[in-house]
Design an enzyme around this catalytic site. Structure first.
Site, PDB file in Angstrom:
ATOM      1  N   SER A 145       0.855  -1.181   0.000  1.00 46.67           N
ATOM      2  CA  SER A 145       0.000   0.000   0.000  1.00 46.67           C
ATOM      3  C   SER A 145       0.888   1.226   0.000  1.00 46.67           C
ATOM      4  O   SER A 145       2.034   1.173   0.454  1.00 46.67           O
ATOM      5  CB  SER A 145      -0.892   0.005   1.247  1.00 46.67           C
ATOM      6  N   TYR A 158      -1.120  -0.647  10.439  1.00 47.39           N
ATOM      7  CA  TYR A 158      -1.275  -0.848   8.994  1.00 47.39           C
ATOM      8  C   TYR A 158      -0.030  -0.376   8.252  1.00 47.39           C
ATOM      9  O   TYR A 158       0.477  -1.056   7.357  1.00 47.39           O
ATOM     10  CB  TYR A 158      -2.512  -0.093   8.509  1.00 47.39           C
ATOM     11  N   LYS A 162       2.490  -2.800   5.968  1.00 47.17           N
ATOM     12  CA  LYS A 162       2.683  -2.591   4.536  1.00 47.17           C
ATOM     13  C   LYS A 162       4.125  -2.177   4.212  1.00 47.17           C
ATOM     14  O   LYS A 162       4.647  -2.534   3.145  1.00 47.17           O
ATOM     15  CB  LYS A 162       1.691  -1.552   4.016  1.00 47.17           C
TER      16      LYS A 162
END
Length: 278
Positions: A145, A158, A162
């Protein structure tokens, strides 16, 4: 370079919806048989049905990528069903998380996010890469991401998960140089999928992200096509959207100002309700 993704038998994790489903359908459209893995059995059936109704061939395999034994089972099933190794492995399965600052976010949220988003990709690479290396051909596509390099506030778990996928992909690309196996890492911003519906995202943050994705986000089909075409060209990084490309360049050229501005903008985000257990 030869079109690596044409007629390429493949394994796709997280194929029950979103980007994973788009990858599975596009790989089937390009002529390959697709092993579709996901923890969502209903979603898997829908993906396989869509592929088969379009004249393709697909197999559904239930899998929690956080469990390496289940990923190994997908590997073994794929080799049996395909009568040999896959040509393409897409490590896509992931969940969304965000809304709280470091220290307020529950450690269980960190563990679950990293367990799926990072360990799931590690498991996929650990299990499938030796098979591809032995075959001397093929490719690995890891779905990360833009969060892996933008490091936006209130998205610690998160972001870390990533960023780890990006670093793993870079390492893998170096290790596989000259081995006939290509590596690509996908780093999008907003994509029109159901990732914002997860229970690890604060409802307010999820609602805002869903609105932005609906207005400016790319479709999952477009992202999958772009990534597969880039993989055919041997590209390591795929940063499909203009906003992601601008953030990528800005952070590298002006890292300190970038971080200060990101922090200031993060302070305007509303605080989630109190009461999360740690």
């Amino acid at each position: 370079m030869a079109r690596r993704t044409k007629d390429a038998d493949a394994v796709v994790t997280g194929a029950g919806s979103g980007i994973g489903r788009a990858f599975a359908r596009e790989l089937a459209r390009r002529g390959g048989r697709v092993v579709c893995a996901d923890i969502d059995e209903a979603g898997l059936k829908e993906t396989v049905a869509a592929i088969e109704s379009a004249g393709g061939r697909a197999l559904a395999v239930d899998c929690d990528v956080a469990d390496v034994a289940q990923v190994q089972r997908v590997h073994d099933t794929a080799l049996d069903w395909l009568d040999g190794p896959p040509r393409i492995v897409v490590n896509n399965a992931g969940i969304g998380a965000g809304g709280r600052v470091v220290g307020d976010a529950a450690l269980s949220d960190w563990q679950r996010t990293i367990g799926i988003n990072l360990w799931g990709v590690i498991h996929g690479c650990h299990v499938f890469v030796p098979t591809l290396r032995t075959a001397g051909r093929g490719g690995v596509i890891n779905v990360a991401s833009a969060a892996g390099f933008t490091a936006a506030p209130r998205m610690g778990a998160y972001n870390v998960s990533k960023a780890g996928v990006v670093s793993l992909s870079e390492t893998l690309a170096a290790e596989l140089a000259g081995a006939g196996v290509a590596v690509t890492v996908l780093c999008p911003t907003f994509v029109k999928t159901n990732i914002f519906d997860g229970d690890l995202i604060d409802p307010g943050a999820a609602g805002l992200a869903r609105k932005i994705a609906g207005i400016a986000g790319f479709s999952a089909d477009r992202v999958a096509r772009t990534t597969l075409d880039a993989h055919d060209k041997g590209r390591l990084y795929v940063v499909p959207q203009l906003d992601a490309q601008l953030l990528w360049r800005t952070k590298r050229l002006l890292p300190a100002p970038y971080t200060r501005v990101a922090g200031l903008l993060g302070r305007f985000a509303p605080d989630p309700e109190e009461g999360t257990d740690r």
